[in-house]
Design a protein around this motif. Structure first.
Motif, short mmCIF file in Angstrom:
data_model
loop_
_atom_site.label_atom_id
_atom_site.label_comp_id
_atom_site.label_asym_id
_atom_site.label_seq_id
_atom_site.Cartn_x
_atom_site.Cartn_y
_atom_site.Cartn_z
N ALA A 1 -8.09 -9.44 -10.21
CA ALA A 1 -9.46 -9.83 -9.85
C ALA A 1 -9.59 -10.04 -8.34
O ALA A 1 -10.59 -9.66 -7.73
N ARG A 2 -8.54 -10.60 -7.75
CA ARG A 2 -8.58 -10.86 -6.30
C ARG A 2 -8.67 -9.57 -5.50
O ARG A 2 -9.37 -9.49 -4.50
N VAL B 1 -16.03 -4.45 -16.03
CA VAL B 1 -16.43 -3.74 -14.80
C VAL B 1 -15.56 -2.51 -14.50
O VAL B 1 -15.94 -1.69 -13.66
N ASP C 1 -8.13 0.95 2.59
CA ASP C 1 -9.29 0.10 2.81
C ASP C 1 -9.92 -0.28 1.48
O ASP C 1 -9.65 0.33 0.46
N GLU C 2 -10.82 -1.25 1.56
CA GLU C 2 -11.56 -1.65 0.36
C GLU C 2 -12.29 -0.44 -0.21
O GLU C 2 -12.83 0.38 0.52
N GLY C 3 -12.31 -0.36 -1.54
CA GLY C 3 -13.04 0.72 -2.21
C GLY C 3 -12.37 2.08 -2.14
O GLY C 3 -12.98 3.10 -2.42
N ARG C 4 -11.08 2.13 -1.74
CA ARG C 4 -10.44 3.44 -1.56
C ARG C 4 -9.16 3.62 -2.39
O ARG C 4 -8.53 4.67 -2.30
N LEU D 1 -9.61 -6.50 -6.67
CA LEU D 1 -10.39 -5.45 -7.34
C LEU D 1 -11.32 -4.67 -6.40
O LEU D 1 -11.57 -3.48 -6.61
N THR D 2 -11.80 -5.34 -5.36
CA THR D 2 -12.72 -4.65 -4.45
C THR D 2 -12.04 -3.48 -3.72
O THR D 2 -12.72 -2.68 -3.10
N TYR D 3 -10.72 -3.40 -3.81
CA TYR D 3 -10.01 -2.28 -3.18
C TYR D 3 -10.07 -1.02 -4.03
O TYR D 3 -9.78 0.08 -3.55
N LEU D 4 -10.44 -1.16 -5.31
CA LEU D 4 -10.47 0.00 -6.20
C LEU D 4 -11.69 0.86 -5.91
O LEU D 4 -12.78 0.35 -5.69
N HIS E 1 0.85 -1.19 0.00
CA HIS E 1 0.00 0.00 0.00
C HIS E 1 0.89 1.24 0.00
O HIS E 1 1.80 1.33 0.82
N LEU F 1 -12.36 -8.11 -16.54
CA LEU F 1 -11.98 -6.90 -15.79
C LEU F 1 -12.45 -5.66 -16.54
O LEU F 1 -12.98 -4.71 -15.96
#
Lengths: 603, 203
Positions: free
Chosen positions: B93-94, B135, B77-80, B96-99, B64, B132
């Protein structure tokens, strides 16, 4: 001068600036880089110790003799060093004595998630908790002063995210602190029961003074917001997460950096200034329990999870009820990618051999080879802590023998041989605490077997020297402890010690069979250096295995050794030449002789 | 204020969360080190967090990097994450939820099959990049490994990706050559500069 540093680098730098003279450690993630960096400072006499207890005792002796000293370890290392730690609290420090404990919330690289702040409370030692690299440097400098001023070892508590996060640090200069003239003081330092009892009263007095200090010191401070509604009490990384989580809120903070003893008066003052208090801390409700003991209402563990590390998102949703927005999903299921034994790993052939043996139980230990439990090898019945492979193996043998005795009495016709126990341990872990188990096994006539995986390094933590490598932390040549001689000296009969090449599966198999047949304690020393040691990489760079596609029948027998360099493709197996180091394990397994090695060793 | 200081103040206005992910051994840590050093020299507060130890052994890894006027927590954090740089396809893909929504994905079109796939216990998904793209509108995919191999060593793929990342973030006004010179081993310096420039040209 400003530099970007990890917490571990800043601790090393701070110890050097503080005039530290002696430092000792046993490597353990996330603490290992502290001593690696300290070893770069010539003014500090540094060593890799055989284990954490030895490290703390070395530092303790140096402190008694008047030198500023430091011992560093991961959280579970303090369990090993707990004995000297508790008693050094009684003896106190002449030269400042600092004990660094690196805890691992989230269990990134550990066997448990213990919160070592309780150790300070239990041993009654002052404790500091930095929250970033700058504080690592500043606090450790002061830790030596605090230790000398209060005549106590200081517990310096950091966590993975402090140790392994980098942030900007303003550097200072080294203060040359001479070694104090040595003065003998048996009443203070020879812990006979009577002397210890006298010290025990002094500890109580010291604690009062430390609590006063905690209330006044600059490490504990209130940061008032304009509106005095909500207050947050936090320490260490929890403070940083809280500041980010509440960036848009007008919250006040009580930031705690000196966390044993906790500042009762300061906490009361903070509580009077706000209407509601949240305590943000990872794992154990250490601060929260104390705040509540003062009769102050607060919320912490009722909202925040006890397990795993925290982050700003978790805190926001728990306290503010603001749901974390996770990003998009690609709708694909990523295959699991846990850590694996490397291509060319010297442990692979041994575990492959064990995976083929029936009626065995494997009591393993802490190191890269713990990964032998993962498929497709799937070997290993238990891993407890450093050194336990050997001693737990003794226990397995006793229990199985006891059960067999019952069976013999009940149904003599249905007698079945109990499984053979193989204790598996790496060279560094064996020196750390396996050797005591070995002596125990021999004198108590255990019929278990010991497999020492000698890869000539402490691999998992990043290739530190150990008593079997022949080098000190500074890279100077030293005595190399011979494992074979050591086993013999511990009473293992010389004919029961077998040395094999870890890459030679037939030799390993024969040794395992002989161990199984033996009615005496049997030791196999499997030798081959770690494939990632720089010199090994260089020597083997030109080697690789190749598959003869005409001979390959696609049976995938080789794949069962779990090497990441091998991949089935179009009914045949391919070997990634960039990954392969030509260890030949797959070639030995191949039933059709389709795999051969090409290239030369670079000697 | 001198021009230099004005410039520094300007850069300090910059802020961002960069998540670099990949497979242990791909060089994510070195790339992050260069990145953080450059950002610090440009006057930003920087925090970088990485994980050592067991997960390095061929496992899924993440680093990070956060920068801005003041950075508190070292983890994203996730989504940030403003930008997710994945050194391997399926790792994108693993993680991606952090984007964050609208964030950018830079993905190395490079496949490292995990042991679970090699032994047949799991499947490596088909057409990862295509899925990818469905989405993440803001996506850049290219084979950094091939570019690095062409320049001399596949190991330089981390710096190829760094070059692309720096350009994407608009951080190309920092003197990256000097940072590289100070951090990478001197015998790989020339290769790494070429790798950095080749990555930047992908934008």
């Amino acid at each position: 001068m400003r530099q970007i540093m990890t917490g571990n680098e800043a601790i090393a730098r701070g110890a050097w600036e503080a005039g530290c003279r002696v430092a000792a450690a046993y490597p353990g993630t996330p603490s290992s880089e502290i001593l690696e960096n300290i070893a770069g400072y010539d003014e500090i006499d540094s060593e890799w110790s055989t284990n954490e207890k030895v490290a703390l005792e070395v530092a303790s002796g140096a402190s008694i003799a008047g030198a500023r000293s430091l011992a560093a370890m991961k959280h579970v290392g303090l369990n090993v060093a707990a004995d000297p730690f508790f008693t050094m609290s009684y003896i106190g420090a002449s030269g400042g004595l600092v004990v660094v404990t690196a805890d691992d919330p989230g269990l990134f690289s550990s066997q448990n998630e213990q919160d070592n702040r309780w150790y300070a409370l239990h041993a009654k030692t002052p404790m500091l908790e930095p929250s970033d690299s700058q504080e690592c440097l500043d606090f450790i400098k002061d830790a030596f002063d605090i230790s000398e001023r209060f005549d106590a070892p200081v517990l310096f508590r950091v966590t993975t995210r402090i140790c392994h996060s980098k942030s900007v640090v303003e550097l200072g200069v080294r203060e040359d602190v001479p070694v104090k003239p040595y003065e003998r003081d048996p009443a203070k330092r020879v812990m006979t029961p009577a002397a210890a009892k006298a010290r025990r009263y002094i500890l109580e007095e010291r604690e009062k003074k430390l609590r006063e200090f905690s209330n006044e010191c600059s490490y504990n401070k209130i940061e008032w917001a304009a509106s005095r509604k909500v207050g947050v009490i936090a320490s260490g990384i929890g403070y940083q997460h809280a500041r980010e989580a509440f960036e848009t809120e007008d919250f006040s903070y009580l930031k705690l950096g000196f966390t044993y003893p906790l500042p009762d008066e300061l906490i009361r003052r903070f509580a009077e200034g706000v209407e509601k208090i949240y305590v943000v801390e990872e794992n154990e409700p250490y601060i929260e329990t104390f705040v509540k003991s003062l009769g102050i209402a607060c919320e912490g563990r009722s909202l925040l999870p006890a397990v795993d590390e925290l982050n700003a998102g978790i805190i926001q949703s728990a306290v503010l009820g603001r749901e974390a927005k996770s990003g998009p999903s690609a709708g694909v299921l990523p295959p699991p990618r846990p850590p694996v034994l490397c291509p060319g790993c010297s442990h692979r052939g041994v575990f492959y051999t064990l995976s083929k043996e029936k009626d065995i139980v494997v009591s393993s230990d802490i190191g890269c080879y713990t990964l032998g439990v993962a498929p497709p090898l799937s070997v290993t019945d238990s891993v407890i802590c450093m050194g336990a492979s050997v001693s737990a193996g003794i226990g397995y043998f006793k229990a199985f023998s006891s059960a067999q005795k019952d069976a013999r009495e009940e149904k003599p016709e249905k007698q079945k041989k109990p499984p053979k126990i193989f204790s598996v341990i790496g060279d560094s872990t064996f020196f750390h605490s396996g050797v005591t188990g070995l002596i125990d096994a021999v004198i108590n006539k255990s019929e278990s077997a010991l497999l020492i995986l000698d890869n000539r390094t402490t691999a998992m933590t990043g290739h530190q020297e150990n008593p079997g490598t022949g080098f000190t932390i500074k890279g100077d040549a030293t005595v190399r402890i011979n494992l074979r001689d050591l086993c013999a000296a511990c009473g293992v009969r010389p004919e029961n010690v077998r040395t094999v090449d870890s890459y030679d599966i037939s030799a390993v198999t024969q040794a395992v069979r002989d161990a199984k047949a033996s009615r005496e304690f049997f030791v196999i020393i499997a030798e081959q250096p770690c494939a990632l040691i720089k010199d090994v990489v260089r020597r083997r760079a030109g080697l690789r295995c190749e598959v003869d596609r005409d001979k390959c029948i696609g049976c995938k027998a080789c794949v069962k050794a779990g090497c990441p360099a091998l991949s089935p493709n179009d009914g045949k197996v391919e070997i990634d030449s960039a990954m392969c180091n030509g260890c030949m394990i797959c070639a030995e397994i191949c039933p059709t002789g389709a795999i051969s090695r090409v290239g030369e060793f670079d000697e | 204020m001198s021009n230099d200081k004005l410039e520094r103040a300007g850069k300090a206005q910059k802020r961002g969360n960069i998540l670099l992910v990949g497979v242990g051994g791909q060089g994510t840590i070195l790339a992050s080190k260069v990145l953080s050093e450059g950002l610090m020299r440009a006057g930003c507060d920087v925090k970088m967090s990485e994980i050592h130890g067991m997960s390095q052994r061929g496992g899924s890894v993440s680093t990070h990097v956060k920068f801005g006027p003041v950075v508190y927590s070292p983890i994203i954090d996730e989504g940030r994450a403003d930008i997710l740089v994945s050194f391997e396809k399926v790792e994108a893909a693993r993680w991606l939820t952090y984007l964050r929504p609208g964030g950018m994905l830079v993905v190395n079109d490079y496949e490292i099959r995990p042991l679970s796939v090699l032994t047949g216990a799991a499947q490596y998904p088909e057409d990862v990049i295509g899925k990818l793209k469905d989405v993440v509108p803001n996506l850049l995919a290219f084979d950094a490994g091939a570019i690095a191999a062409r320049l001399g060593s596949v190991k330089a793929q981390n710096i190829v990706l760094l070059g692309a990342l720096v350009k994407c973030m608009g951080l190309d006004d920092i003197d990256w050559r000097t940072v590289l010179k100070d951090i990478v081993p001197s015998k790989t310096y020339e290769l790494n500069v070429r790798a950095f420039e080749a990555g930047a040209e992908k934008i």
